[in-house]
Enzyme design. Structure first.
Site, PDB file in Angstrom:
ATOM      1  N   ASN A 295      24.632  59.692   0.127  1.00 60.52           N
ATOM      2  CA  ASN A 295      25.198  60.711   1.077  1.00 60.52           C
ATOM      3  C   ASN A 295      25.496  62.267   0.267  1.00 60.52           C
ATOM      4  O   ASN A 295      25.552  63.263   0.873  1.00 60.52           O
ATOM      5  CB  ASN A 295      26.366  60.458   1.891  1.00 60.52           C
ATOM      6  CG  ASN A 295      26.060  59.347   2.976  1.00 60.52           C
ATOM      7  OD1 ASN A 295      26.817  58.532   3.245  1.00 60.52           O
ATOM      8  ND2 ASN A 295      25.042  59.378   3.488  1.00 60.52           N
TER       9      ASN A 295
ATOM     10  N   ASP B 170      27.656  54.329  11.689  1.00 64.17           N
ATOM     11  CA  ASP B 170      26.468  55.149  11.902  1.00 64.17           C
ATOM     12  C   ASP B 170      26.482  55.913  13.079  1.00 64.17           C
ATOM     13  O   ASP B 170      26.780  55.296  13.847  1.00 64.17           O
ATOM     14  CB  ASP B 170      25.260  54.395  11.306  1.00 64.17           C
ATOM     15  CG  ASP B 170      24.083  55.402  10.826  1.00 64.17           C
ATOM     16  OD1 ASP B 170      24.200  56.649  10.708  1.00 64.17           O
ATOM     17  OD2 ASP B 170      22.866  55.347  10.688  1.00 64.17           O
TER      18      ASP B 170
HETATM   19  C1  IPE Z   1      24.615  54.820   5.849  1.00 66.90           C
HETATM   20  O1  IPE Z   1      24.126  55.892   6.744  1.00 66.90           O
HETATM   21  C2  IPE Z   1      25.847  55.227   5.360  1.00 66.90           C
HETATM   22  C3  IPE Z   1      27.136  55.418   6.010  1.00 66.90           C
HETATM   23  C4  IPE Z   1      27.297  55.031   7.087  1.00 66.90           C
HETATM   24  C5  IPE Z   1      28.298  55.602   5.191  1.00 66.90           C
HETATM   25  P1  IPE Z   1      23.236  56.820   6.483  1.00 66.90           P
HETATM   26  O2  IPE Z   1      23.233  57.675   7.857  1.00 66.90           O
HETATM   27  O3  IPE Z   1      23.605  57.505   5.403  1.00 66.90           O
HETATM   28  O4  IPE Z   1      21.992  56.049   6.153  1.00 66.90           O
HETATM   29  P2  IPE Z   1      20.412  56.094   6.680  1.00 66.90           P
HETATM   30  O5  IPE Z   1      20.114  57.445   5.932  1.00 66.90           O
HETATM   31  O6  IPE Z   1      20.293  56.459   7.966  1.00 66.90           O
HETATM   32  O7  IPE Z   1      19.716  54.792   5.904  1.00 66.90           O
HETATM   33  C1  IPE Z   2      27.608  58.385   9.575  1.00 72.33           C
HETATM   34  O1  IPE Z   2      27.109  59.141  10.555  1.00 72.33           O
HETATM   35  C2  IPE Z   2      28.675  58.826   8.736  1.00 72.33           C
HETATM   36  C3  IPE Z   2      28.318  59.227   7.442  1.00 72.33           C
HETATM   37  C4  IPE Z   2      27.174  58.791   6.856  1.00 72.33           C
HETATM   38  C5  IPE Z   2      29.159  59.721   6.514  1.00 72.33           C
HETATM   39  P1  IPE Z   2      25.883  60.039  10.129  1.00 72.33           P
HETATM   40  O2  IPE Z   2      26.297  61.491   9.761  1.00 72.33           O
HETATM   41  O3  IPE Z   2      24.905  59.508   9.447  1.00 72.33           O
HETATM   42  O4  IPE Z   2      25.164  60.328  11.602  1.00 72.33           O
HETATM   43  P2  IPE Z   2      23.855  60.163  12.051  1.00 72.33           P
HETATM   44  O5  IPE Z   2      23.153  59.047  11.355  1.00 72.33           O
HETATM   45  O6  IPE Z   2      23.155  61.516  11.433  1.00 72.33           O
HETATM   46  O7  IPE Z   2      23.561  60.365  13.361  1.00 72.33           O
HETATM   47 MG    MG Z   3      23.284  58.169   9.704  1.00 67.84          MG
END
Ligand code: IPE
Ligand code: IPE
Ligand code: MG
Length: 227
Positions: free
Chosen positions: A60, A12
């Protein structure tokens, strides 16, 4: 040092990494893919046997269409080179329902699984369109569809119907970017996992950071309800 057999990583913080640099979120995802290569290599080197990587959750899809389509393109090119860094004798498979992905991508996923099916010294489980609840609902449906008498259903049977099977339960769950939640990742498998949270954003996570997590893990006393 005690090495966990199965490590799950919630990768993340790509978006925030990019924002900090005044870049589009896509740039964060690209940098994140680079981190993934390095971390996979290091995990193998230190002797982790199963590495589950949360790449795309069932939730997502709710992101803007432009971000979702960029991620699909990135997965597409990433899978092309996956064979290269996965290495001889390694197995790769996907946890999650593949059907919503573009056909091109699905074919690549299936080919990789097929080609590495008989391997398994080191196992990479890419969690894509993965959700712990979805996984459990599917497991229960499969068991019911087989006409299993309710009294025969036990935890072992449920485990065998999970996307991650035959990986054992997770020993260590790592989440980057400072968030301290599971976000629907490996809910069943992490029942007795150790959790490691770091503020480091995923694109900045590296070999050293992985080793720091393993070191912390090796100091934890795991009791599994015993004394
Ligand atoms: C969790 O991250 C999913 C992945 C890393 C693929 P998210 O960014 O989607 O999670 P939330 O929304 O902060 O809980
Ligand atoms: C994790 O990084 C990757 C996916 C969930 C695909 P994020 O896209 O959630 O990055 P933040 O949390 O917005 O910084
Ligand atoms: Mg995230």
């Amino acid at each position: 040092m005690k090495i966990p057999v199965h490590v799950g990583i919630i990768m993340d913080g790509n978006g925030r990494w990019a924002k900090l640099r005044g870049l589009p979120r896509t740039a964060g995802h690209k940098a994140g893919a680079e981190t993934l290569r390095r971390v996979v290599k290091e995990a193998k080197r230190i002797g982790i046997q199963y590495l589950s990587l949360y790449a795309f959750s069932t939730e997502n899809w709710s992101r803007p269409e432009s971000e979702v389509s960029t991620l699909m393109k990135l997965f597409d090119s990433y899978l092309d080179e996956a064979k290269g860094f996965v290495g001889e004798g390694d197995r790769i498979w996907f946890a999650g329902d593949k059907s919503p992905f573009p056909e091109r991508l699905r074919t690549k996923m299936e080919c990789l699984e097929q080609d590495t099916r008989d391997c398994g010294g080191f196992n990479i489980i890419l969690c894509m369109n993965y959700g712990g609840r979805d996984e459990l609902v599917r497991a229960v449906r499969e068991i019911a569809a087989q006409g299993t008498p309710p009294g025969d259903i036990d935890a072992d049977m449920i485990g065998k119907h999970l996307f991650t099977y035959p990986a054992p339960d997770a020993d260590l769950i790592i989440r980057t970017s400072g968030e301290m939640r599971l976000s629907n990742f490996l809910m069943w498998q992490s029942a007795y996992a150790e959790f490691y949270f770091t503020d480091t954003l995923w694109p900045d996570f590296d070999e050293k950071a992985l080793n720091a997590a393993i070191e912390e893990y090796s100091k934890r006393g795991r009791r599994f309800g015993g004394i």
